[in-house]
Design an enzyme around this catalytic site. Structure first.
Site, PDB file in Angstrom:
ATOM      1  N   HIS A   1       0.795  -1.179  -0.046  1.00 12.77           N
ATOM      2  CA  HIS A   1       0.041  -0.090   0.003  1.00 12.77           C
ATOM      3  C   HIS A   1       0.919   1.227  -0.008  1.00 12.77           C
ATOM      4  CE1 HIS A   1      -3.338   2.502   0.317  1.00 12.77           C
ATOM      5  NE2 HIS A   1      -3.664   2.322   1.637  1.00 12.77           N
TER       6      HIS A   1
ATOM      7  N   GLY B   1      -6.161 -10.452   0.904  1.00 10.78           N
ATOM      8  CA  GLY B   1      -5.272 -11.643   0.878  1.00 10.78           C
ATOM      9  C   GLY B   1      -5.870 -12.963   0.864  1.00 10.78           C
TER      10      GLY B   1
END
Length: 323
Positions: free
Chosen positions: A106, A132
């Site tokens: 990120h 995920g």
């Protein structure tokens, strides 16, 4: 827009190198397992006493104390929560080898100054565009998840190649690697979280549910109408796009959508969306995230408790019990 896939990417930059995955949450678990299955020498770095250590070991992954994992690695992936990256980086920086590649999934920490990497480090981004759990399941099925990639600092001249090889190793290049920047990825992601998928869509579902219930509709039926069909539209959009989705539904539904959609999402909504984007870019949300962590996540804990007590949650539990 250039999209790179497995055949376009050389895996050699990770050959013989160790990757330390710092954190074993949603992304940490998935990426560590995918790396391991791709034949990469991976170690999960955790603080002593972490409850995640046993879980990682049971999954067949080597685990080491945070400082030892970092010191042994050529690539270090920062996959702990964004809001603790500042303190975490200060903790691991003394143990980072000269020329280590420091990776993120990120762009927030670098874009908004939570982390200011040492000048000798390569700094790269590989940001899978999904959770995920899906990254892992897709990899296990021989598929992949599209990811954005970027380089913020190229000390060794190998940052680009390492980023792409990393994306390939976690399975993202099976679907496609899209070039971006830390700023673009962070700003777009934060905007989406607040103004579209994770912020606005659930609130729209709740508002629709509450409107029907206030109009005398049974909560269970209101839930099925306003929430239960969300999966259907998501699957249609994924398969056909928005235009194709509209063509696939009944004329009744399509006309209703045409007449009602822009009454709800009007220019006022678009104006407020633009405000959200400006605030994200100005760093307002980054500051709020720091404040939330400093408070012990008081606002989040209160919101979670309220959500569990809501009528829409009660309707969900009843529907789940009979479905």
């Amino acid at each position: 827009m250039e999209i790179l896939r497995d055949g376009d990417i050389d895996p050699a930059p990770l050959a013989g190198k160790r990757v330390a995955v710092v954190g074993y949450g949603n992304q940490g678990r998935a990426q560590a397992l995918n790396l391991n299955d791709s034949g990469i020498d991976v170690v999960v770095g955790l603080r002593g006493g972490s409850a995640s250590g046993r879980e990682a070991e049971m999954a067949g992954l080597p685990v080491a104390l945070l400082e030892d994992a970092v010191a042994s690695a050529n690539v270090v992936m920062m996959l702990a929560p964004d809001e603790i990256h500042s303190a975490l980086y200060c903790e691991i920086e003394p143990h980072l080898r000269h020329g280590t590649a420091l990776g993120f999934s990120h762009g927030l920490s670098v874009r908004f100054g939570f982390v200011e990497p040492r000048a000798d480090l390569d700094v790269f981004l590989v940001a899978p565009k999904g959770p995920g759990t899906a990254l892992r399941s897709l990899y296990s099925e021989g598929k992949g998840m599209i990811a954005a990639w970027a380089v913020a600092q190229d000390s060794t001249g190998m940052a680009r190649n390492i980023a792409l090889a990393y994306g390939r190793a976690i399975g993202c290049a099976r679907a496609g690697m899209i070039a971006s920047s830390f700023a673009e990825e962070a700003e777009a992601d934060l905007f989406n979280e607040q103004a579209v998928v994770w912020g606005a869509v659930p609130e729209l579902l709740i508002a629709g549910f509450e409107t029907l219930v206030a109009g005398g509709v049974a909560p269970e039926l209101a839930y099925l109408e306003c929430v239960g069909e969300l999966k259907l539209i998501a699957e249609l959009i994924e398969a056909r796009g928005i235009a194709g989705m509209r063509e696939a539904i009944s004329n009744t539904a399509e006309l209703g959508a045409l007449l009602g959609g822009r009454r709800i999402v009007d220019e006022g909504v678009r104006t407020r969306m633009a405000e959200v984007l400006r605030e994200v870019r100005a760093g307002k949300f980054a500051d709020q995230l720091k404040d939330e962590e400093a408070s012990g996540y008081a606002r989040l804990q209160s919101a979670r408790a309220d959500a569990r007590k809501s009528l829409i949650e009660s309707a969900f539990q009843k529907i789940r019990a009979i479905s």
